[in-house]
Design an enzyme around this catalytic site. Sequence first.
Site, short mmCIF file in Angstrom:
data_model
loop_
_atom_site.label_atom_id
_atom_site.label_comp_id
_atom_site.label_asym_id
_atom_site.label_seq_id
_atom_site.Cartn_x
_atom_site.Cartn_y
_atom_site.Cartn_z
N GLY A 472 -24.74 -87.22 9.97
CA GLY A 472 -24.42 -87.89 8.71
C GLY A 472 -23.59 -89.13 8.95
N LYS A 704 -16.37 -97.87 21.20
CA LYS A 704 -15.49 -96.74 21.47
C LYS A 704 -15.80 -95.49 20.63
CE LYS A 704 -11.21 -98.70 23.21
NZ LYS A 704 -9.78 -98.85 22.83
N GLU A 708 -13.90 -89.67 14.34
CA GLU A 708 -12.78 -88.75 14.12
C GLU A 708 -11.44 -89.42 13.84
OE1 GLU A 708 -13.76 -84.89 16.62
OE2 GLU A 708 -14.62 -86.69 17.46
MO1 MOS Z 1 -16.52 -83.15 15.99
S1 MOS Z 1 -15.02 -81.80 15.54
O1 MOS Z 1 -16.41 -83.18 17.70
O2 MOS Z 1 -17.96 -82.44 15.48
#
Ligand code: MOS
Length: 743
Positions: A472, A704, A708
Amino acid sequence: MAPYIGTPTSRIDGIAKVTGAAKYAAEFNVPGGVLYGSIVPSTITKGRIVSLDTSAAMDVEGVMTVLTHENRPRMAGRDQDYKDDVAPDGSPFRPLYDDKIRFNGQPIALVVAETSEIARFAASLVRVEYESEAYVTDVFRQRSAAIPVKATSPEGAMFAPPKPRGDAAKALAAAAVRHDAEYYVPIEHHNPMELYAATVIVEGDGTFTVYDKTQGVQNVQRYLCGVFGMKPEDVRVMSPFMGGGFGSGLRPQFEVVLAMLAARALQRSVRVVLTRPQMYALGYRPAMIQRIGLGATTGGTLEAITHDAITVTSQYEDFYRQETGWSGLLYKCANAKYAHQLAHLDLPTSCDMRAPSAAPGVYALESAMDELAVALKLDPVELRLRCYSDRDQHENRPFSSKALRECYRQGADAFGWSKRNPEPRSMRDGSDLVGWGMATGVWEALQMPITVRIVLGANGHAEVACATSDIGTGTYTIMAQVAADTLGLPLDSISIKLGDSSLPQSPVEGGSWIAASVANGIVTTAEAIRDELLRLAKQIPNSPLANASADELTLADGQLVSKHDSARTVSIADAMRHGGVERIEQEKTTSPAEDAARSHNVHSAIFAEVNVDEQLGVVRVTRVVSAVAAGRILNTKTAASQILGGVVWGIGMALHEETLIDHRFGRIMNANIAEYHVPVNADVHDIKVIFVDEPDDSNPLGIKGLGEIGIVGVAAAVANAVYHATGTRVRNLPITLDKLHRM
Ligand code: MOS
């Protein structure tokens, strides 16, 4: 032709998604239809099944079978056969394997019927007798029994706490200014919109096609081969679209085992879809109790950092990440010490959840840094600048790039930080208290080995294939952008194939590593296509490129073009026509070079404004600015969406999210998205994302990854803003209004 890389290109799969043409794991059908499996979850937390009475369920018209540990098809008996690519140390959970109950909600039977309604109804008729044993699900009750993480595998060792440096205890004791406090992050669940589902199709030749919700199709394929003793050619796993995973789909989940068990038992195609409550039995962000000690000079430089953590896992696997390691990485400090213990609870194994270890670990660190700034009477940004480190403190080496100073500067400017009155409770908006807080974020910039295949047709259309998922994040789109630019073709001449185990190898999509990995793979494979085109072009009589070398050529506007002389060109179509080929196919594997000299990280600075109702303690996050340094941004639209989503989740982490367990029963009380609170539209106000310029040469495009980093630090920025607004420091998340009652 203007480049696509770096532009706000809309998702190439967007129309398929909004029109419903994009199919998810539960939506694949076969002529004649599929059977439906419904899970019976255990209602006790620990013990064993004494008896299972499935007769009433079997009597329901339309029920085909009820599978239990007593009558299921054969499964592997050794732990190693259940180990997936990202399994932690321990003994992986085996659904329907034996009579043992390891956690509440564990699947203990699967009712298979002609319709899902019949299956669900019949599942409610299965009668179970249990023998219950004592259990513990409360991390605070188990904290004295927590034991230091002990890696028994190389993978486990990667996540052990970093080496200490200096003498942190002594430096902390001697420091002029000290801050020492405990912070708590509760268990949180991923709650993706799409329910976990697997559709297992029995093919005529005895092979299986599996549509599974997963972040790694080849991981699931290998796992199924292990569990069921199949060969890779017997099972093809596909996951073309995914409605959110956030780490819960990195490991194979039990829906796919159960669907495969039923398909094998009945030799019929079977679908298993989890219910929302059943989604809470898959894995979760481990709760984390952490103590941070900071020692500083009166001038605001750090003398000591100590970070002690307890995180939770199951009784059968030791899941942990380097929860404490971010503390000593981020700030310059000669003395640092880390400790990490695991509390084993009677729950499923905890697992990765967006920015695993960093989201909770940096929350504590950045809350502690804010408290230290208060103690030092120093602006929180200024404290971070005085502690700024241009080197990775663990490895004592520079970063490939680190534009965090720019993040602080641009973030502060955009937010208006200079207008902040440092005094808590000093800013108001009508009857609300207003607070401004900030924090730093950090995550890894990783790359993994990956293989990409490109097939270029004489019609100027290219197909780019790799087994990665697109969870996604926009992987389809960035792959197409990179391919279009490197092959010199328009975006709509590129088609992307992914999410299929039969495609060239890819790691699971996680760790924010796919963008850099797959883009690198596309660049390398496109170069091989270019080389092959040049070979053909040279064969053209009087070829303008007769003497050209490969590295002086680019592909642009459907042609091979000399960088030295743009008049020297050969079109792709001409090269292929003269060469007599209809298609050129290249497949290349790229493995990032070991870079022992430098560390690779992404960083962010987050600024948050909260309004707090003084009477009720209700907190609203009215503004957030997130300034991110993550190398080259491939797509400013999908990248900004990733950061926005991470910020929203950070607001949830700060104010809403908490999995509540009734420890008397070991059962989750809010296993639904009505009572497990996530931010909704009304909770989300003004969020501004800034990407600062950060040239990096770690890979050809300087990418990079940023899936997250968006969440990291946000909860601390909000918590720090709440302190600034109210003068109340809440050190246990989420910051609900009851915790602000004494302000
Ligand atoms: Mo992410 S927590 O590496 O899917």
